[in-house]
Design a protein around this motif. Sequence first.
Motif, PDB file in Angstrom:
ATOM      1  N   LYS A 140      62.306  16.685 -26.285  1.00  0.00           N
ATOM      2  CA  LYS A 140      63.354  15.674 -26.097  1.00  0.00           C
ATOM      3  C   LYS A 140      64.646  16.215 -26.693  1.00  0.00           C
ATOM      4  CE  LYS A 140      64.597  10.864 -27.180  1.00  0.00           C
ATOM      5  NZ  LYS A 140      65.908  11.169 -27.750  1.00  0.00           N
ATOM      6  N   ALA A 141      65.682  16.250 -25.866  1.00  0.00           N
ATOM      7  CA  ALA A 141      66.972  16.731 -26.346  1.00  0.00           C
ATOM      8  C   ALA A 141      67.576  15.727 -27.322  1.00  0.00           C
ATOM      9  CB  ALA A 141      67.923  16.952 -25.173  1.00  0.00           C
ATOM     10  N   THR A 142      68.224  16.238 -28.328  1.00  0.00           N
ATOM     11  CA  THR A 142      68.882  15.377 -29.313  1.00  0.00           C
ATOM     12  C   THR A 142      70.027  14.608 -28.658  1.00  0.00           C
ATOM     13  OG1 THR A 142      68.337  16.885 -31.129  1.00  0.00           O
ATOM     14  CG2 THR A 142      70.150  15.351 -31.489  1.00  0.00           C
ATOM     15  N   LEU A 267      65.168  22.055 -23.464  1.00  0.00           N
ATOM     16  CA  LEU A 267      63.943  22.856 -23.414  1.00  0.00           C
ATOM     17  C   LEU A 267      63.189  22.833 -24.731  1.00  0.00           C
ATOM     18  CD1 LEU A 267      65.175  26.012 -21.438  1.00  0.00           C
ATOM     19  CD2 LEU A 267      64.012  23.976 -20.564  1.00  0.00           C
ATOM     20  N   GLY A 268      63.730  22.124 -25.696  1.00  0.00           N
ATOM     21  CA  GLY A 268      63.066  22.058 -26.988  1.00  0.00           C
ATOM     22  C   GLY A 268      63.444  23.178 -27.930  1.00  0.00           C
ATOM     23  N   ASN A 269      64.435  23.996 -27.553  1.00  0.00           N
ATOM     24  CA  ASN A 269      64.891  25.054 -28.458  1.00  0.00           C
ATOM     25  C   ASN A 269      65.684  24.449 -29.611  1.00  0.00           C
ATOM     26  OD1 ASN A 269      63.859  27.202 -26.820  1.00  0.00           O
ATOM     27  ND2 ASN A 269      65.612  26.913 -25.445  1.00  0.00           N
ATOM     28  N   SER A 270      65.467  24.987 -30.789  1.00  0.00           N
ATOM     29  CA  SER A 270      66.152  24.482 -31.974  1.00  0.00           C
ATOM     30  C   SER A 270      67.495  25.176 -32.159  1.00  0.00           C
ATOM     31  CB  SER A 270      65.269  24.692 -33.213  1.00  0.00           C
ATOM     32  OG  SER A 270      65.957  24.345 -34.385  1.00  0.00           O
ATOM     33  N   TYR A 367      63.290  16.607 -30.476  1.00  0.00           N
ATOM     34  CA  TYR A 367      62.162  17.382 -30.987  1.00  0.00           C
ATOM     35  C   TYR A 367      61.752  18.435 -29.970  1.00  0.00           C
ATOM     36  CZ  TYR A 367      59.863  13.585 -28.358  1.00  0.00           C
ATOM     37  OH  TYR A 367      59.522  12.649 -27.417  1.00  0.00           O
ATOM     38  N   ALA A 368      61.048  19.445 -30.475  1.00  0.00           N
ATOM     39  CA  ALA A 368      60.521  20.499 -29.618  1.00  0.00           C
ATOM     40  C   ALA A 368      59.200  20.039 -29.001  1.00  0.00           C
ATOM     41  CB  ALA A 368      60.317  21.778 -30.434  1.00  0.00           C
TER      42      ALA A 368
END
Length: 486
Positions: A140-142, A267-270, A367-368
């Motif tokens: 989920k994108a912030t 894409l869940g990348n931090s 979250y990723a």
Amino acid sequence: MSFGQGLSGLNAASQNLDSIGNNIANSGTVGYKSSTVQFADVYANSRIGLGVQVSRVSQRFTVGNISNSGNQFDMAIDGANGLFRLEQSNGAVLFSRNGQFYPDKAGYLVNAQGHYLTGYGPGGSQLERLQVPSANVPPKATTALDFKPNLPGGAEAIPTTKTQQKVDANGDPVFKPKLEPQLDANGNPVLDGSGNPVMEPVMEPVMEPKLDANGDPVMEPKLDANGDPVMEPAMEPDMETVAVNVFDPKDPTTYSNAFSYSVYDSLGNSHEVSQYFVKRPANAAGESVWDVYYMEGSTPLSPASATLTFNGAGVMTSPNPATVNLTLANPGGNASPADDLVFDVRYTGTTQFGGEFAKGKPYQDGYATGEYAGMSIDKDGTMVASYTNGVTQRLGSLVLADFSNLQGLSPVGGNAWAETGASGQPILGRPGENGLATIKGQAVEDSNVDMGQELVNMIIAQRTYQANAQTIKTQDQVLQTLVNLR
């Protein structure tokens, strides 16, 4: 007739012993409900009864002890009202108090007999077979970062500009003519068409060195051919305002405090987004001013900065609403292209009090991706899956069934009962609603067999059997006596 009475008594006592033996055998069976044999006398058109018969075998649906099992898929019905609703592979419906389940190869929760546990899907009211997930939870994108820091009110302001004398290409100081307002004959300033004073150079005599009577050097005004002082414009330093303390994340002297927090793209990348807080001189309204710069590594976000102001009570007055919308374009680059990351930084509750810089309890909602880690069940029957990224997800809710006449249910073995006409139709509902029991996770309901009582009942049934056998023996002796009469 006495033989028939005794035989009926033997048969009834035998069935009673069978029931007691079955109870004892199932004293360790999860969810088992002990049974009791009920008797009735038999009469024809005579005043003397024809013996005894078994009128019914009733089950005691009292609640057994709840024992913790530690198995994440086990569940116990913590109360008298309610049965698990199970579905056979052919669609036939059964009911049970045994809450020992495990996922089959497709992830459906089944018991040892392969019957499927049923309930309601997430947010729905349609009955379905409950299933444990096998796929990763999607990222989920912030969309928002809640941040409520306390900015130190006693921090020293970092100015943005300073005034200094200009220098030329050779590094020499630059001067300019000194100006003053031009005056009219009355000594009043002369104004231009815009109403501004007309400025003119300040003239001063040119000084040159000479020798006095003693031969010592002195400075005296230079005279022209007419003996008048030679005048020239007075010069003063040419000053300029230059930027200082230009923000540089690598230079700690250019900012007061910093804070970094991870956000997630589609894409869940931090991505670690950093906020740099710079205390500035107070504005014209007397409010404290803080500039905030936003960076992801060495890349500025859009907008690159924002300004926060605080009144004398330390309460933030702008922005209002206290939200800054940020964009990180192409966050994954060419290696992992993702949607532009657009999220709000919400400063509601941010203060400027005396003391140290405090980060508060920041929270962001992205979250990723995560793998399935386990399952838990709430007392209301809600099944919750947990994932390795800390996210939880509702899988659905159990359904419990109750009947107007539990004694009308037909035992079918395997710790299950089937609906009959005598039991009435099942009354379905979620645990804890409409009088239904609640659920205790990682636990099972023990058998409700009272071993001490069953042993006493067995002694009584044994004596009953012996007594009936004695009546047959006595009747046999009486009959033998009649046969031996001559």
